[in-house]
Design a protein around this motif. Structure first.
Motif, PDB file in Angstrom:
ATOM      1  N   LEU A  11      13.085  16.026 -34.176  1.00  0.00           N
ATOM      2  CA  LEU A  11      13.141  15.330 -32.903  1.00  0.00           C
ATOM      3  C   LEU A  11      14.353  14.413 -32.875  1.00  0.00           C
ATOM      4  N   THR A  12      15.127  14.493 -31.821  1.00  0.00           N
ATOM      5  CA  THR A  12      16.284  13.621 -31.690  1.00  0.00           C
ATOM      6  C   THR A  12      15.894  12.383 -30.906  1.00  0.00           C
ATOM      7  N   PRO A  13      16.492  11.209 -31.228  1.00  0.00           N
ATOM      8  CA  PRO A  13      16.174  10.005 -30.473  1.00  0.00           C
ATOM      9  C   PRO A  13      16.462  10.208 -28.999  1.00  0.00           C
ATOM     10  N   ARG A  14      15.503   9.892 -28.176  1.00  0.00           N
ATOM     11  CA  ARG A  14      15.683  10.096 -26.748  1.00  0.00           C
ATOM     12  C   ARG A  14      14.706   9.232 -25.988  1.00  0.00           C
ATOM     13  N   THR A  15      15.124   8.692 -24.856  1.00  0.00           N
ATOM     14  CA  THR A  15      14.213   7.944 -24.011  1.00  0.00           C
ATOM     15  C   THR A  15      14.161   8.621 -22.656  1.00  0.00           C
ATOM     16  N   THR A  16      13.008   8.568 -22.043  1.00  0.00           N
ATOM     17  CA  THR A  16      12.812   9.173 -20.732  1.00  0.00           C
ATOM     18  C   THR A  16      12.067   8.188 -19.868  1.00  0.00           C
ATOM     19  N   SER A  17      12.656   7.817 -18.747  1.00  0.00           N
ATOM     20  CA  SER A  17      11.983   6.883 -17.830  1.00  0.00           C
ATOM     21  C   SER A  17      11.497   7.662 -16.627  1.00  0.00           C
ATOM     22  N   PHE A  18      10.193   7.774 -16.501  1.00  0.00           N
ATOM     23  CA  PHE A  18       9.605   8.500 -15.390  1.00  0.00           C
ATOM     24  C   PHE A  18       9.317   7.544 -14.263  1.00  0.00           C
ATOM     25  N   ILE A  19      10.293   7.279 -13.416  1.00  0.00           N
ATOM     26  CA  ILE A  19      10.081   6.457 -12.243  1.00  0.00           C
ATOM     27  C   ILE A  19       9.938   7.418 -11.079  1.00  0.00           C
ATOM     28  N   PRO A  20       8.734   7.575 -10.537  1.00  0.00           N
ATOM     29  CA  PRO A  20       8.482   8.588  -9.520  1.00  0.00           C
ATOM     30  C   PRO A  20       9.415   8.446  -8.333  1.00  0.00           C
ATOM     31  N   ASP A  21       9.724   9.599  -7.718  1.00  0.00           N
ATOM     32  CA  ASP A  21      10.693   9.611  -6.632  1.00  0.00           C
ATOM     33  C   ASP A  21      10.060   9.456  -5.257  1.00  0.00           C
ATOM     34  N   GLY A  22       8.749   9.220  -5.250  1.00  0.00           N
ATOM     35  CA  GLY A  22       8.078   9.045  -3.969  1.00  0.00           C
ATOM     36  C   GLY A  22       7.238  10.222  -3.592  1.00  0.00           C
ATOM     37  N   SER A  23       7.390  11.370  -4.267  1.00  0.00           N
ATOM     38  CA  SER A  23       6.531  12.522  -3.995  1.00  0.00           C
ATOM     39  C   SER A  23       5.169  12.260  -4.561  1.00  0.00           C
ATOM     40  N   ASN A  24       4.146  12.839  -3.958  1.00  0.00           N
ATOM     41  CA  ASN A  24       2.776  12.582  -4.441  1.00  0.00           C
ATOM     42  C   ASN A  24       2.029  13.900  -4.588  1.00  0.00           C
ATOM     43  N   ARG A  30       0.836  -1.201   0.000  1.00  0.00           N
ATOM     44  CA  ARG A  30       0.000   0.000   0.000  1.00  0.00           C
ATOM     45  C   ARG A  30       0.876   1.258   0.000  1.00  0.00           C
ATOM     46  N   GLN A  31       1.915   1.292   0.799  1.00  0.00           N
ATOM     47  CA  GLN A  31       2.810   2.447   0.832  1.00  0.00           C
ATOM     48  C   GLN A  31       3.461   2.672  -0.530  1.00  0.00           C
ATOM     49  N   LEU A  32       3.893   1.581  -1.178  1.00  0.00           N
ATOM     50  CA  LEU A  32       4.519   1.689  -2.494  1.00  0.00           C
ATOM     51  C   LEU A  32       3.536   2.251  -3.515  1.00  0.00           C
ATOM     52  N   ALA A  33       2.301   1.775  -3.474  1.00  0.00           N
ATOM     53  CA  ALA A  33       1.295   2.252  -4.425  1.00  0.00           C
ATOM     54  C   ALA A  33       1.052   3.750  -4.251  1.00  0.00           C
ATOM     55  N   VAL A  34       0.919   4.206  -3.039  1.00  0.00           N
ATOM     56  CA  VAL A  34       0.658   5.626  -2.787  1.00  0.00           C
ATOM     57  C   VAL A  34       1.826   6.491  -3.241  1.00  0.00           C
ATOM     58  N   GLN A  35       3.042   6.035  -2.965  1.00  0.00           N
ATOM     59  CA  GLN A  35       4.219   6.841  -3.262  1.00  0.00           C
ATOM     60  C   GLN A  35       4.585   6.852  -4.744  1.00  0.00           C
ATOM     61  N   ARG A  36       4.407   5.722  -5.431  1.00  0.00           N
ATOM     62  CA  ARG A  36       4.917   5.622  -6.799  1.00  0.00           C
ATOM     63  C   ARG A  36       3.870   5.325  -7.862  1.00  0.00           C
ATOM     64  N   TYR A  37       2.762   4.759  -7.469  1.00  0.00           N
ATOM     65  CA  TYR A  37       1.832   4.254  -8.478  1.00  0.00           C
ATOM     66  C   TYR A  37       0.421   4.818  -8.325  1.00  0.00           C
ATOM     67  N   SER A  38       0.335   6.118  -8.072  1.00  0.00           N
ATOM     68  CA  SER A  38      -0.962   6.789  -8.106  1.00  0.00           C
ATOM     69  C   SER A  38      -1.127   7.448  -9.469  1.00  0.00           C
ATOM     70  N   TRP A  39      -2.378   7.626  -9.906  1.00  0.00           N
ATOM     71  CA  TRP A  39      -2.612   8.274 -11.204  1.00  0.00           C
ATOM     72  C   TRP A  39      -2.151   9.731 -11.190  1.00  0.00           C
ATOM     73  N   ASN A  40      -2.161  10.355 -10.046  1.00  0.00           N
ATOM     74  CA  ASN A  40      -1.674  11.734  -9.973  1.00  0.00           C
ATOM     75  C   ASN A  40      -0.200  11.811 -10.338  1.00  0.00           C
ATOM     76  N   VAL A  41       0.594  10.906  -9.787  1.00  0.00           N
ATOM     77  CA  VAL A  41       2.027  10.868 -10.108  1.00  0.00           C
ATOM     78  C   VAL A  41       2.238  10.539 -11.579  1.00  0.00           C
ATOM     79  N   ALA A  42       1.487   9.564 -12.099  1.00  0.00           N
ATOM     80  CA  ALA A  42       1.630   9.172 -13.505  1.00  0.00           C
ATOM     81  C   ALA A  42       1.245  10.319 -14.437  1.00  0.00           C
TER      82      ALA A  42
END
Length: 430
Positions: free
Chosen positions: A417-430, A386-398
């Motif tokens: 556009l130049t080739p580029r990848t971006t990984s948005f792994i939330p840092d725990g802020s909500n 539950r803590q992980l979901a709130v910190q990293r996997y809420s729709w607000n963060v996404a």
């Protein structure tokens, strides 16, 4: 986060709301959050399985304009079988054939030529044939961004080569995935940006289309809706739950695998154990497995009481891509989960702390058995989940991550556009 108030056109082969299965949940969750800061319009296909007025009313809660175009090409039953047979002699995939509706392009022409949009957000690649780069006279063309829920051709290829299902079904998938691959990659290459559910899917795409501009926007959960409630039943120490659309091939395969190879081991070791499979449209191959201790509930309007009662949630998937909404929703409910490695793909979790992962039948059964026998362990894992979901996997963060990606796309010239990848792994802020 993108500071500019954007005009976004959402285009999809299915309505986004009310959310009844995974693809809808992803669209609904992101759109609901984006609508707090941006102006959304939706043009979407809707077939007979949906109540068009119910969908319209639900989507009007967060969209300024909703255009739902009836799709006479069904995804189920006789019409589906006819379309599948037709696709065998066509250069187009089944998914393209059933999504080809002339009235949809007419609706898109009207909307795009009357309103200037900053972003056209295309859900899946199946509507990649549509002319989406349009604007009123003298206005700048919108950027085109694709939400890749899965690498769909890869799912079809996995199924064709899995050894599961009948020979005819696997043979059909072997033919269809090659057409789907051509169409899907063309849609990605034509877009200004593609966002995916997992880093694994991002790597799969970039192997085929290294020039694509990509971001990872993980699936999430409505953590305010999916949360433990005092009114819900307490875990009963005996119920094991799986939930998901049972018309979806990876879920069908996962339930068959669990029922035949894993459940008998659990049932023998735990005589009081009960398995509840929740989902609409179970095919005959699944219905035949039902028994006194293996229950198929069909569709339920509210998952929360069923999840609350569960001693464990299972995700025994062997085919798939992206990230599983069932995992993040169960996490948000504070449930202990046992998954295969593929089932938990894309989830940034600590094994043994946030969930349990096992790939062999006996080990999977033993992990479920541990949760049935030790309620304290199930509670600790569920609390951490539950803590992980709130910190990293809420729709607000996404949604904030998606806004950032939109901003990057709009800040770049679509012709440079130049080739580029971006990984948005939330840092725990909500």
């Amino acid at each position: 986060m993108c500071q500019q108030r954007l005009k976004i056109l959402y285009v999809s082969p299915m309505p986004s709301s009310p959310p009844r299965f995974g693809a809808q949940a992803r669209m609904h969750g992101l759109m609901k959050q984006l609508a707090k800061r941006h102006d959304l319009t939706a043009v979407m296909l809707v077939h007979d399985d949906f109540d068009i007025e119910e969908c319209r009313q639900a989507m009007q809660e967060h969209c300024r304009e909703v255009v739902l175009v009836p799709n006479p090409n069904g995804w189920e039953g006789v019409i589906k079988r006819v379309a599948q047979l037709g696709s065998l002699v066509s250069t187009r995939s089944f998914e393209r054939l059933v999504s080809s509706v002339p009235a949809l392009q007419q609706a898109l022409d009207r909307v795009l030529q009357s309103t200037r949009f900053d972003i056209v957000n295309l859900e899946f690649s199946f509507l990649g044939y549509c002319n989406l780069r349009q604007a009123p006279p003298g206005e700048r063309l919108p950027a085109l961004v694709v939400d890749s829920h899965n690498i769909d051709y890869d799912l079809a290829r996995q199924y064709a080569r899995s050894g599961n299902g009948g020979l005819a079904r696997r043979g059909y998938a072997e033919v269809n995935w090659r057409k789907l691959r051509r169409e899907e990659l063309a849609a990605y290459r034509n877009a200004d940006g593609v966002y995916l559910c997992s880093a694994d899917d991002e790597r799969r795409l970039l192997t085929e289309a290294p020039e694509a501009r990509t971001a990872v926007i993980p699936n999430a959960a409505d953590v305010e809706y999916y949360q433990p409630r005092p009114t819900d039943p307490q875990p009963d120490g005996r119920t094991v739950v799986f939930f998901g659309a049972l018309s979806y091939a990876p879920n069908i395969d996962g339930v068959l695998y669990f029922a035949k190879d894993i459940w008998p081991l659990i049932a023998e070791a735990h005589p009081e154990a009960h398995c509840k499979i929740i989902g609409n449209r179970p095919p005959p191959s699944l219905q035949a497995l039902a028994g006194p201790r293996l229950e198929f509930t069909g569709f339920v309007p509210d998952l929360r009481p069923h999840l609350a009662e569960a001693a464990a949630v299972i995700v025994p998937l062997r085919i798939g891509g992206g990230t599983r909404l069932k995992i993040v929703e169960a996490m948000a409910m504070g449930k202990a989960i046992v998954s295969t490695t593929l089932g938990a793909e894309g989830i940034e979790a600590v094994l043994g702390q946030d969930l349990l992962i096992e790939d062999q039948p006996e080990a999977f059964a033993n992990a479920v058995g541990r949760l049935l026998a030790d309620p304290g362990l199930a509670t600790r894992i569920g609390h951490s989940a539950r803590q992980l979901a709130v910190q990293r996997y809420s729709w607000n963060v996404a949604a904030q991550a998606l806004e950032e990606f939109y901003g990057q796309i709009l800040g770049s010239s679509s012709s440079n556009l130049t080739p580029r990848t971006t990984s948005f792994i939330p840092d725990g802020s909500n």
